[in-house]
Design a protein around this motif. Structure first.
Motif, PDB file in Angstrom:
ATOM      1  N   LEU A 186      18.737 -11.205 -12.162  1.00 40.16           N
ATOM      2  CA  LEU A 186      20.008 -11.354 -11.451  1.00 40.16           C
ATOM      3  C   LEU A 186      20.587 -12.737 -11.705  1.00 40.16           C
ATOM      4  N   LEU A 187      21.885 -12.801 -11.773  1.00 41.21           N
ATOM      5  CA  LEU A 187      22.564 -14.092 -11.823  1.00 41.21           C
ATOM      6  C   LEU A 187      22.752 -14.593 -10.408  1.00 41.21           C
ATOM      7  N   SER A 188      22.417 -15.842 -10.186  1.00 36.87           N
ATOM      8  CA  SER A 188      22.673 -16.457  -8.882  1.00 36.87           C
ATOM      9  C   SER A 188      23.600 -17.652  -9.078  1.00 36.87           C
ATOM     10  N   ALA A 189      24.290 -18.016  -8.023  1.00 38.49           N
ATOM     11  CA  ALA A 189      25.192 -19.169  -8.048  1.00 38.49           C
ATOM     12  C   ALA A 189      24.915 -20.027  -6.832  1.00 38.49           C
ATOM     13  N   GLU A 190      24.751 -21.331  -7.065  1.00 38.09           N
ATOM     14  CA  GLU A 190      24.448 -22.268  -5.984  1.00 38.09           C
ATOM     15  C   GLU A 190      23.249 -21.805  -5.174  1.00 38.09           C
ATOM     16  N   GLY A 191      22.273 -21.222  -5.867  1.00 35.57           N
ATOM     17  CA  GLY A 191      21.003 -20.889  -5.225  1.00 35.57           C
ATOM     18  C   GLY A 191      20.882 -19.493  -4.663  1.00 35.57           C
ATOM     19  N   SER A 192      21.935 -18.662  -4.729  1.00 32.60           N
ATOM     20  CA  SER A 192      21.861 -17.327  -4.131  1.00 32.60           C
ATOM     21  C   SER A 192      22.500 -16.283  -5.038  1.00 32.60           C
ATOM     22  N   ALA A 193      21.889 -15.081  -5.059  1.00 38.28           N
ATOM     23  CA  ALA A 193      22.447 -13.953  -5.809  1.00 38.28           C
ATOM     24  C   ALA A 193      23.151 -12.973  -4.875  1.00 38.28           C
ATOM     25  N   GLU A 194      23.331 -13.364  -3.610  1.00 43.10           N
ATOM     26  CA  GLU A 194      23.823 -12.433  -2.585  1.00 43.10           C
ATOM     27  C   GLU A 194      25.264 -12.682  -2.167  1.00 43.10           C
ATOM     28  N   ASN A 195      26.011 -13.480  -2.910  1.00 47.37           N
ATOM     29  CA  ASN A 195      27.345 -13.873  -2.447  1.00 47.37           C
ATOM     30  C   ASN A 195      28.493 -13.276  -3.257  1.00 47.37           C
ATOM     31  N   PHE A 196      28.239 -12.153  -3.954  1.00 43.55           N
ATOM     32  CA  PHE A 196      29.271 -11.565  -4.797  1.00 43.55           C
ATOM     33  C   PHE A 196      29.742 -10.232  -4.221  1.00 43.55           C
ATOM     34  N   SER A 197      31.031  -9.980  -4.355  1.00 44.06           N
ATOM     35  CA  SER A 197      31.630  -8.738  -3.852  1.00 44.06           C
ATOM     36  C   SER A 197      32.763  -8.318  -4.771  1.00 44.06           C
ATOM     37  N   ILE A 198      33.084  -7.009  -4.749  1.00 45.79           N
ATOM     38  CA  ILE A 198      34.332  -6.552  -5.338  1.00 45.79           C
ATOM     39  C   ILE A 198      35.235  -6.139  -4.177  1.00 45.79           C
ATOM     40  N   CYS A 199      36.494  -6.541  -4.265  1.00 45.46           N
ATOM     41  CA  CYS A 199      37.416  -6.343  -3.146  1.00 45.46           C
ATOM     42  C   CYS A 199      38.690  -5.657  -3.615  1.00 45.46           C
ATOM     43  N   THR A 200      39.218  -4.771  -2.769  1.00 46.30           N
ATOM     44  CA  THR A 200      40.497  -4.104  -3.021  1.00 46.30           C
ATOM     45  C   THR A 200      41.350  -4.187  -1.763  1.00 46.30           C
ATOM     46  N   ASN A 201      42.660  -3.987  -1.941  1.00 48.42           N
ATOM     47  CA  ASN A 201      43.582  -4.040  -0.797  1.00 48.42           C
ATOM     48  C   ASN A 201      43.654  -2.734  -0.034  1.00 48.42           C
ATOM     49  N   ILE A 202      43.150  -1.655  -0.626  1.00 50.05           N
ATOM     50  CA  ILE A 202      43.113  -0.357   0.034  1.00 50.05           C
ATOM     51  C   ILE A 202      41.696   0.190  -0.086  1.00 50.05           C
ATOM     52  N   PRO A 203      41.295   1.089   0.819  1.00 46.23           N
ATOM     53  CA  PRO A 203      39.940   1.640   0.723  1.00 46.23           C
ATOM     54  C   PRO A 203      39.726   2.343  -0.609  1.00 46.23           C
ATOM     55  N   SER A 204      38.557   2.166  -1.198  1.00 43.56           N
ATOM     56  CA  SER A 204      38.243   2.778  -2.488  1.00 43.56           C
ATOM     57  C   SER A 204      36.960   3.582  -2.332  1.00 43.56           C
ATOM     58  N   PHE A 205      37.067   4.894  -2.602  1.00 45.69           N
ATOM     59  CA  PHE A 205      35.906   5.765  -2.433  1.00 45.69           C
ATOM     60  C   PHE A 205      35.159   5.986  -3.744  1.00 45.69           C
ATOM     61  N   GLY A 206      35.765   5.587  -4.845  1.00 44.88           N
ATOM     62  CA  GLY A 206      35.112   5.652  -6.143  1.00 44.88           C
ATOM     63  C   GLY A 206      35.229   4.300  -6.808  1.00 44.88           C
ATOM     64  N   THR A 207      35.212   4.287  -8.126  1.00 46.38           N
ATOM     65  CA  THR A 207      35.397   3.038  -8.857  1.00 46.38           C
ATOM     66  C   THR A 207      36.872   2.669  -8.853  1.00 46.38           C
ATOM     67  N   PRO A 208      37.248   1.503  -8.364  1.00 50.94           N
ATOM     68  CA  PRO A 208      38.661   1.135  -8.336  1.00 50.94           C
ATOM     69  C   PRO A 208      39.216   0.938  -9.743  1.00 50.94           C
ATOM     70  N   ASP A 209      40.552   1.084  -9.878  1.00 54.26           N
ATOM     71  CA  ASP A 209      41.180   0.872 -11.185  1.00 54.26           C
ATOM     72  C   ASP A 209      40.906  -0.543 -11.691  1.00 54.26           C
ATOM     73  N   ARG A 210      40.963  -1.504 -10.777  1.00 55.28           N
ATOM     74  CA  ARG A 210      40.608  -2.874 -11.107  1.00 55.28           C
ATOM     75  C   ARG A 210      40.162  -3.580  -9.837  1.00 55.28           C
ATOM     76  N   ALA A 211      39.148  -4.396  -9.957  1.00 53.28           N
ATOM     77  CA  ALA A 211      38.696  -5.216  -8.828  1.00 53.28           C
ATOM     78  C   ALA A 211      38.080  -6.487  -9.376  1.00 53.28           C
ATOM     79  N   ASP A 212      38.607  -7.627  -8.955  1.00 52.43           N
ATOM     80  CA  ASP A 212      38.017  -8.903  -9.352  1.00 52.43           C
ATOM     81  C   ASP A 212      36.756  -9.159  -8.531  1.00 52.43           C
ATOM     82  N   ILE A 213      35.805  -9.823  -9.134  1.00 48.71           N
ATOM     83  CA  ILE A 213      34.568 -10.158  -8.430  1.00 48.71           C
ATOM     84  C   ILE A 213      34.795 -11.447  -7.651  1.00 48.71           C
ATOM     85  N   GLN A 214      34.580 -11.383  -6.364  1.00 48.97           N
ATOM     86  CA  GLN A 214      34.856 -12.493  -5.465  1.00 48.97           C
ATOM     87  C   GLN A 214      33.562 -13.208  -5.094  1.00 48.97           C
TER      88      GLN A 214
END
Length: 248
Positions: A186-214
Motif C-alpha cells: 500500500l502507498l501511505s502518505a505522512e505515515g498513514s495509508a488510511e487517508n484516501f477517498s474518492i468523492c462525488t457531488n451526488i450519490p454513486s452506486f457504481g463506479t463514477p464517471d470521474r472521481a478525484d482521489i482526495q
C-alpha cells in the motif's frame, strides 16, 4: 504630607486610610498566584494546539518509513469493500489551457478511455512519487506536489530543473496487512495509508464517471457543499518478475 495620604505619579487619595490600603494589597496578593497559574495554563494549551510545521510532519513521516524506494509498479485504488474491483488510477489535467509551462494534474479514476492518461508505471524514489509515460517529453518528469488536507492529490509535469521546486517527499511503501506476505503493498502518505477517498457531488452506486482521489476528505467539503466519499487504499502492484518485498 498627611499621614494617611497615598501618592501616585498623578493622583493622591487623602481619604484612603491604612486599613483599607492593607485590605486591597492583601486581596491583590491573594489572587496573583491564581492569575499566574491561569496564564501559564493558557500558554500551554495554546502551544499544544499549534499545528505542526510541515517540516516536522515530513521528518516524522521519513522516520517511520521503512521503504522509501519502490518500483516500478502499477497503481490502483482498492475500495474498502473487498467485493469491488480495483481500478487503475489516471492523471487528469486540472487547467485547460494550462496557465504556465508546468502541467498540474489530479490523481483520478474515470471509465472513459479518453479521460485522463494512465502512466506506463510508477516509481517511488526517496519518498517522492513519480509517474512515467511512454511518450514523455525528453528531460521532463511528473512528480507529486505537496499534500493538502481535504484536497485532491496533485502532480506536476515540468523539466527536471523546474520540477525540483515542487519536490515534496511524503510517500512510503507499506505492507498490506490483509495480503499474503504483505503484497501487493500500500502507498501511505505522512505515515498513514488510511487517508484516501474518492468523492462525488451526488450519490454513486457504481463506479463514477470521474472521481478525484482526495486526501483527508471532509464531509461536507471546504466549500460547504454536500458530497459523498468512499474510503480507498492505493495499491502498488509490482511489475517485476518477482514482486519486490516490503519490510515489516
Amino acid at each position: 504630607m498627611h499621614p494617611h495620604t497615598i501618592s501616585a505619579s498623578k493622583f493622591s487619595f487623602p481619604h484612603l486610610d491604612t486599613l483599607l490600603f492593607n485590605h486591597i494589597f492583601q486581596t491583590i496578593i491573594m489572587f496573583t498566584p491564581s492569575f499566574i497559574v491561569s496564564l501559564l495554563l493558557s500558554l500551554v494549551i495554546s502551544t499544544s494546539a499549534t499545528p505542526l510545521d510541515a517540516s516536522v510532519i515530513e521528518e516524522r513521516a521519513a522516520a517511520s518509513c521503512k521503504k522509501k524506494n519502490y518500483g516500478p509498479f502499477k497503481l490502483f485504488i482498492a475500495p474498502e469493500d473487498p467485493q469491488k474491483e480495483w481500478l487503475p488510477v489516471k492523471l487528469i489535467d486540472l487547467y485547460t489551457p494550462r496557465p504556465t509551462n508546468d502541467t498540474i494534474r489530479a490523481l483520478s479514476i474515470c471509465a472513459d478511455p479518453e479521460c485522463g492518461r494512465t502512466p506506463v508505471y510508477w516509481t517511488l524514489e526517496d519518498q517522492v512519487l513519480s509517474a512515467v509515460f511512454m511518450d514523455a517529453q525528453e528531460g521532463f518528469k511528473t512528480i507529486n506536489m505537496a499534500l493538502q488536507s481535504d484536497g485532491p492529490l496533485k502532480f506536476v509535469t515540468s523539466d527536471e530543473q523546474s520540477v525540483r521546486r515542487y519536490r515534496s517527499p511524503a510517500w512510503c511503501a507499506k505492507r498490506n496487512p490483509s495480503a499474503t506476505n504483505g503484497l501487493p503493498g500500500l502507498l501511505s502518505a505522512e505515515g498513514s495509508a488510511e487517508n484516501f477517498s474518492i468523492c462525488t457531488n451526488i450519490p454513486s452506486f457504481g463506479t463514477p464517471d470521474r472521481a478525484d482521489i482526495q486526501y483527508k476528505a471532509r464531509v461536507p467539503g471546504q466549500d460547504g457543499l454536500e458530497r459523498y466519499c468512499s474510503k480507498v487504499h492505493l495499491v502498488m502492484q509490482s511489475i517485476g518478475i518477482v514482486a519486490e518485498p516490503i519490510p515489516a
